[in-house]
Scaffold this active site. Structure first.
Site, PDB file in Angstrom:
ATOM      1  N   HIS A   1      -9.692   2.781  -1.108  1.00  0.00           N
ATOM      2  CA  HIS A   1      -8.254   2.506  -1.032  1.00  0.00           C
ATOM      3  C   HIS A   1      -7.833   1.510  -2.120  1.00  0.00           C
ATOM      4  O   HIS A   1      -7.695   0.318  -1.857  1.00  0.00           O
ATOM      5  CB  HIS A   1      -7.947   1.974   0.383  1.00  0.00           C
TER       6      HIS A   1
ATOM      7  N   CYS B   1       0.814  -1.227   0.000  1.00  0.00           N
ATOM      8  CA  CYS B   1       0.000   0.000   0.000  1.00  0.00           C
ATOM      9  C   CYS B   1       0.837   1.262   0.000  1.00  0.00           C
ATOM     10  O   CYS B   1       0.304   2.356  -0.187  1.00  0.00           O
ATOM     11  CB  CYS B   1      -0.918   0.016   1.207  1.00  0.00           C
TER      12      CYS B   1
ATOM     13  N   CYS C   1       0.833   2.858   6.068  1.00  0.00           N
ATOM     14  CA  CYS C   1       1.201   1.508   6.501  1.00  0.00           C
ATOM     15  C   CYS C   1       1.118   0.575   5.296  1.00  0.00           C
ATOM     16  O   CYS C   1       0.419   0.881   4.326  1.00  0.00           O
ATOM     17  CB  CYS C   1       0.241   1.032   7.584  1.00  0.00           C
TER      18      CYS C   1
END
Ligand SMILES: CC(=O)CC(=O)SCCNC(=O)CCNC(=O)[C@H](O)C(C)(C)COP(=O)(O)OP(=O)(O)OC[C@H]1O[C@@H](n2cnc3c(N)ncnc32)[C@H](O)[C@@H]1OP(=O)(O)O
Length: 445
Positions: free
Chosen positions: A394, A101, A431
């Site tokens: 996301h 990510c 993260c």
């Protein structure tokens, strides 16, 4: 007599690297508006939007770096293919990056380092992901048979390869978000961390609501007019729920950590949805931007990466930024109080809140960060002021580009407002799977 060795390479210059602007397509919930769009389609659209916005038709950019977390094996160099499909010059080099990510932010840091060293004058960083078009992996048995079939020269050898196949070999490996070393999904890992740090359901829902409220307000005031280009019938992020309420959120059942019984607090409302989307950011040296009369929104000051031993240690899978940020700010001689805007990626509401709790914790500060006490407190009024992943969605590798462009514009607006006696300063924290985290500091222009 010893002689001074001659340098083997010319001395390099360290100069500033800036963000000119960004472009993304609206993010779509998986299996909705972009079901028929591939990663390459979406990344090309994000690049072409950037080209249109900044007049980059046929421009030979120094380098383009992007990536996808869920990448099809057929996409050998996805970024280069997207560049070839875009209106940029085909003489623009391009390469893929994979840092889970944090991919989008990692590409920004890699490329700005190259600009700072004088290797390139301009760059585009970005990322894309499709949860709708996730790659399906075939079983080992089917793979072995296909490879053997490929090598077979005689009919007998071909029949032998096929005869090895068993019915179970035809079952594909479905895509998932499980950590290879634990078998737990990111959500299950986060459920453990959320409990470890005593984060309540109410606090998570409140953070998610703030994300929706802030993103809706930013769209309302036209903040995204020059950051988002409509695509395939979508003009805004499909996950945005301006009408969601604390009552609606409170009704949602837990989806992760169900084994915790009444202590299970993570729902579809306070977790990011599976999402499709792409983002791109134009980076440059100050000279390159000035020569083209392009705006400069912010400077990329510095970045840092960290990793935690989530397999054997007590740190949660998504807690690496809790270590990376203190290191970066320490190196820059800054504290949390010196930051005007915090962009902390909302993988799950619990991720953000556990990170903030760790920074406020005396023991964590002393024992894990080696400080005299707690690292510090984030002023919540400065956190994700234009919404974040819980509201926008996301699409893994695209998130970094979304955040960098959003923060750069916010910092520019604040710096130009002139109420600070210095440029506005922003911190990004992302993260990533594998127990990693990538963070960065930007300064407004
Ligand atoms: C990858 C890295 O390196 C690091 C990271 O970032 S880690 C994060 C990685 N991301 C993930 O792991 C993704 C996690 N998310 C998921 O797996 C899934 O989205 C999920 C399991 C959380 C939910 O899946 P789902 O059940 O299909 O969601 P969905 O149907 O959209 O929502 C369920 C219900 O909640 C409701 N809902 C969701 N959000 C809501 C909100 N904010 N307000 C009100 N209702 C809401 C929906 O309307 C839906 O209601 P109905 O059933 O009545 O239609």
């Amino acid at each position: 007599m010893p002689t001074t060795p001659r340098p083997t390479a010319p001395a390099t210059t360290v100069r500033k690297a800036v963000v000119v602007g960004g472009n993304r397509i609206p993010f779509a919930r998986a299996n909705s508006a972009y079901t028929k769009a591939s990663n390459q389609d979406m990344l090309t659209a994000a690049l072409d939007g950037l080209v249109a916005r900044f007049g980059l038709q046929d421009e030979r950019i120094g380098e383009v770096a992007a990536g996808a977390v869920l990448k099809h094996p057929r996409n050998f160099n996805l970024t280069r293919e997207a560049v070839l499909g875009s209106a940029l010059s085909p003489e623009t080099p391009a390469y893929d990056v994979q840092q889970a990510c944090a991919t989008g932010l990692e590409t920004v840091l890699q490329l700005t380092d190259k600009i700072k060293l004088g290797r390139i004058e301009s760059a585009i960083a970005g990322g894309v992901d499709s949860a709708s078009d996730a790659p399906i992996v075939v079983s080992e048995g089917l793979r072995d048979a296909i490879l053997e079939l490929n090598r077979a020269k005689t009919l007998q050898q071909k029949l032998k390869a096929v005869s090895r196949l068993r019915p179970k070999d035809l079952v594909p490996d479905a895509p998932g978000t499980a950590e290879p070393r634990t078998g737990l999904s990111m959500g299950e890992h986060q459920a453990l961390t959320t409990k470890q740090w005593g984060i309540s359901r109410e606090a998570q829902d409140e953070l998610a609501l703030a994300s929706h409220r802030n993103l809706a307000a930013a769209y309302e005031r036209g903040f995204f007019d020059d950051l988002v280009t409509p695509y395939r019938g979508l003009a805004k992020d499909g996950n945005l729920r301006p009408d969601t309420t604390p009552e609606k959120m409170a009704k949602l059942s837990p989806v992760f950590g169900k084994h915790l019984g009444s202590e299970a607090t993570m729902t579809a409302g306070n977790s990011t949805p599976l999402t499709d989307g792409a983002a791109a950011v134009l980076l440059a040296s100050e000279d390159w931007a000035a020569a083209r009369d392009l705006p400069v929104l912010a400077e990329v000051v510095d970045g840092e990466a960290a990793a935690v031993d989530f397999v054997h240690g007590k740190d949660g899978l998504l807690m690496a930024p809790a270590f990376a940020v203190p290191r970066l700010l320490g190196r820059l001689g800054l504290t949390l109080e010196d930051i005007d805007y915090f962009e902390i990626h909302e993988a799950f509401a619990g991720t953000v809140l556990a990170t903030l709790a760790a920074w406020e914790d005396e023991e964590f500060g002393r024992e894990r960060l080696g400080l005299d006490g707690a690292f510090g407190k984030v002023d919540r009024a400065k956190l994700n002021v234009n919404g974040s992943s819980l509201a926008a969605g996301h699409p893994f590798a695209a998130t970094g580009g979304r955040i960098v462009a959003t923060l750069a514009k916010q910092l520019h607006e604040r710096t130009q407002a002139g109420d600070l006696d210095r440029p506005a300063r922003g911190l990004i924290s992302v993260c990533a799977a594998g127990g990693m985290g990538v963070v960065a500091v930007l300064e407004g222009r």
